[in-house]
Design an enzyme around this catalytic site. Sequence first.
Site, mmCIF file in Angstrom:
data_model
loop_
_atom_site.group_PDB
_atom_site.id
_atom_site.type_symbol
_atom_site.label_atom_id
_atom_site.label_comp_id
_atom_site.label_asym_id
_atom_site.label_seq_id
_atom_site.Cartn_x
_atom_site.Cartn_y
_atom_site.Cartn_z
ATOM 1 N N SER A 121 14.121 27.069 -12.200
ATOM 2 C CA SER A 121 13.462 26.771 -11.197
ATOM 3 C C SER A 121 12.766 27.676 -10.203
ATOM 4 O O SER A 121 12.200 28.542 -10.901
ATOM 5 C CB SER A 121 14.047 25.714 -10.373
ATOM 6 O OG SER A 121 13.047 25.004 -9.713
ATOM 7 N N HIS A 122 13.157 27.764 -9.020
ATOM 8 C CA HIS A 122 12.431 28.732 -8.157
ATOM 9 C C HIS A 122 13.464 29.833 -7.880
ATOM 10 O O HIS A 122 13.091 30.637 -7.028
ATOM 11 C CB HIS A 122 12.169 28.094 -6.836
ATOM 12 C CG HIS A 122 13.270 27.199 -6.234
ATOM 13 N ND1 HIS A 122 13.591 26.044 -6.809
ATOM 14 C CD2 HIS A 122 14.314 27.540 -5.317
ATOM 15 C CE1 HIS A 122 14.797 25.744 -6.260
ATOM 16 N NE2 HIS A 122 15.267 26.434 -5.348
ATOM 17 N N ASP A 292 6.010 27.029 -8.033
ATOM 18 C CA ASP A 292 7.228 27.611 -8.298
ATOM 19 C C ASP A 292 7.426 28.020 -9.622
ATOM 20 O O ASP A 292 6.367 27.884 -10.601
ATOM 21 C CB ASP A 292 8.262 26.794 -7.677
ATOM 22 C CG ASP A 292 8.831 25.546 -8.964
ATOM 23 O OD1 ASP A 292 7.811 25.264 -9.526
ATOM 24 O OD2 ASP A 292 10.066 24.946 -8.978
ATOM 25 N N ASP A 294 8.854 27.175 -12.580
ATOM 26 C CA ASP A 294 8.703 26.123 -13.616
ATOM 27 C C ASP A 294 7.606 25.068 -13.446
ATOM 28 O O ASP A 294 7.147 24.217 -14.315
ATOM 29 C CB ASP A 294 9.852 25.281 -14.106
ATOM 30 C CG ASP A 294 10.337 24.431 -12.944
ATOM 31 O OD1 ASP A 294 10.239 24.864 -11.848
ATOM 32 O OD2 ASP A 294 10.961 23.471 -13.455
ATOM 33 N N ASP A 296 6.820 22.704 -11.107
ATOM 34 C CA ASP A 296 7.229 21.215 -10.495
ATOM 35 C C ASP A 296 7.321 21.077 -9.091
ATOM 36 O O ASP A 296 7.120 20.053 -8.408
ATOM 37 C CB ASP A 296 8.500 20.687 -11.059
ATOM 38 C CG ASP A 296 9.983 21.590 -10.682
ATOM 39 O OD1 ASP A 296 9.730 22.439 -9.903
ATOM 40 O OD2 ASP A 296 10.964 20.866 -10.967
ATOM 41 N N ARG A 297 7.045 22.511 -8.385
ATOM 42 C CA ARG A 297 7.269 22.379 -6.925
ATOM 43 C C ARG A 297 5.821 22.832 -6.480
ATOM 44 O O ARG A 297 5.290 23.681 -7.112
ATOM 45 C CB ARG A 297 8.226 22.981 -6.180
ATOM 46 C CG ARG A 297 9.646 22.263 -6.815
ATOM 47 C CD ARG A 297 10.627 23.515 -5.897
ATOM 48 N NE ARG A 297 12.178 22.970 -6.563
ATOM 49 C CZ ARG A 297 13.014 22.732 -5.938
ATOM 50 N NH1 ARG A 297 13.166 22.943 -4.616
ATOM 51 N NH2 ARG A 297 14.173 22.462 -6.596
ATOM 52 N N LYS A 393 8.705 15.768 -10.927
ATOM 53 C CA LYS A 393 7.741 16.108 -9.774
ATOM 54 C C LYS A 393 6.908 17.152 -10.670
ATOM 55 O O LYS A 393 7.240 17.954 -11.483
ATOM 56 C CB LYS A 393 8.675 16.884 -8.895
ATOM 57 C CG LYS A 393 9.684 17.909 -9.220
ATOM 58 C CD LYS A 393 10.270 18.203 -7.597
ATOM 59 C CE LYS A 393 11.718 19.044 -8.211
ATOM 60 N NZ LYS A 393 12.700 18.370 -8.520
#
Length: 553
Positions: A121-122, A292, A294, A296-297, A393
Amino acid sequence: MNDSPLQVLTLPTSPYPDQRPGTNGLKKKTHVFQSKKNYLHNFIQCIFSSIDLRDRQGSTMVVGGDGRYFNSTVIQVIVQMAAANGVGRVVIGQNGIMSTPAVSCVIRKSKAIGGIILTASHNPGGPDGDFGIKFNTANGGPAPEAVTNKIFQLSRTIEEFAICPELRVDLGTIGKQSFDLENKFKPFTVEIVDPVESYANSLRNIFDFAVLKELLSGDNHIQIRLDAMHGVTGPYVKKILCEELGSPANSAINCVPLENFGGRHPDPNLIYASDLVETMKSGQYDFGAAFDGDGDRNMILGKHGFFVNPSDSVAVLAANIFCIPYFQHTGVRGFARSMPTSAALDMVARATKIQLYETPTGWRFFGSLMDAGRLSLCGEESFGTGSDYIREKDGLWAVLAWLSILAVRRQSVEDIMTDHWRTYGRNYYTRFDYEEVDLDAAVEMMLDLELMISDRAFNGQVFTVGEKKYQVEAADNFEYSDPVDGTISRNQGLRIIFKGGSRIVFRLSGTDSFGATIRLYIDSYEKDINKLFQDPQGIQDVGDFVSSVEHKP
């Protein structure tokens, strides 16, 4: 197709005790996956073993990653093990790149049995950074707790794994590759696909691209600035926003995915996307966003660096939901937010008489509601927003949703936000993370706090901070009963709810070898129009606010 059948091997292994997947899969330092013997292979085998053999045989699996260090190596291993475990077809983004929302989209479109996403992720990437493996099920969403628990139990007893070690895939060439395997009647197929196209087709059916193109490249177009932070979203931004919707090429920055994200932390917030914030403060751009690792944010900014709190963002999208053509056709089934997210969305749901769900943290809870046809739009305070067209998301979806609102209302981000506060009131919101806390001390503190707020005498108490008074209306340890299957999730965080809509939330999370993380959320609701645009006293000095609760005699 290769001439001779490839050998399938079953190799012995030993279990590891620490392969429990979290909300976003199994995350570890990269060197753990690299250096511990069969650590990677064990976890991949447990993912495949969690799927019934009859369902696995001849099935389709989707694989993608955010491009971080070790991504391509792991994909080769996944393909080798997928072939050996009876999977018939693997769909992979070109060069191993595919955003988390795009993987969810492709799983659903290809009727795959699931997908494996390689991302932390982030979190930072690189040899000294983090790596993660996440399993999404056939609905395109994160594996539910029953599945992750099964994977963990398998990981504690695993004795062998199956692999086809000679199988090698060309990740760079779009098209199909077929392989004959020993004792297999049908060839094993790998399909390398454009990671953007299928996902972009879905977005074309959700948004009015002609309207967005006029907004971004017409006679009276706005200026935007998008920062992909050298994560996976870069190619999507270039293809969709720049090439298709006409935004200038230089409006998108850091769009080349890098194994270490350029040495940066790919987390779209005011700290790690500070370069974008400073650029936006110049007033040159009307709209800004960051994504981010990947994809999704998202973080949304207006002119002069006006920051849109993620909790406010989902509330604004809900209040303006019919600016998006998709919802004009489908209608709105429900809204949802994670429990720690501010109650701004609640105010919109109440005004529009649309059902609101308050869930534990974790996107899988939203997915269950979506699968049951109960949810259309959802969000969380940690910069995540999405809708029911997929089960993840989606940062780029959120940006296109905001741009759709700008196109219809022809107002600035700040004007839209301030109009929203005047209509629904304002939730002043902030979060504090206390990291690497001694685990025993953290647990003891949470138990003591729960004991205090559970006391019958606690309800009705009044706490004063400056000129503002907060009277306790309710306090509990949040428990969620899934309205779809009745599953109960307990101990999801301590809530102190005040009359008038303000809240304090405490959560214990992120427990690992480095200690625990205590998260403190402050949500102060203000409806007095004369106080909507000033710092509220209840949050101005959060230390006094929380102290007054903890030490009230």
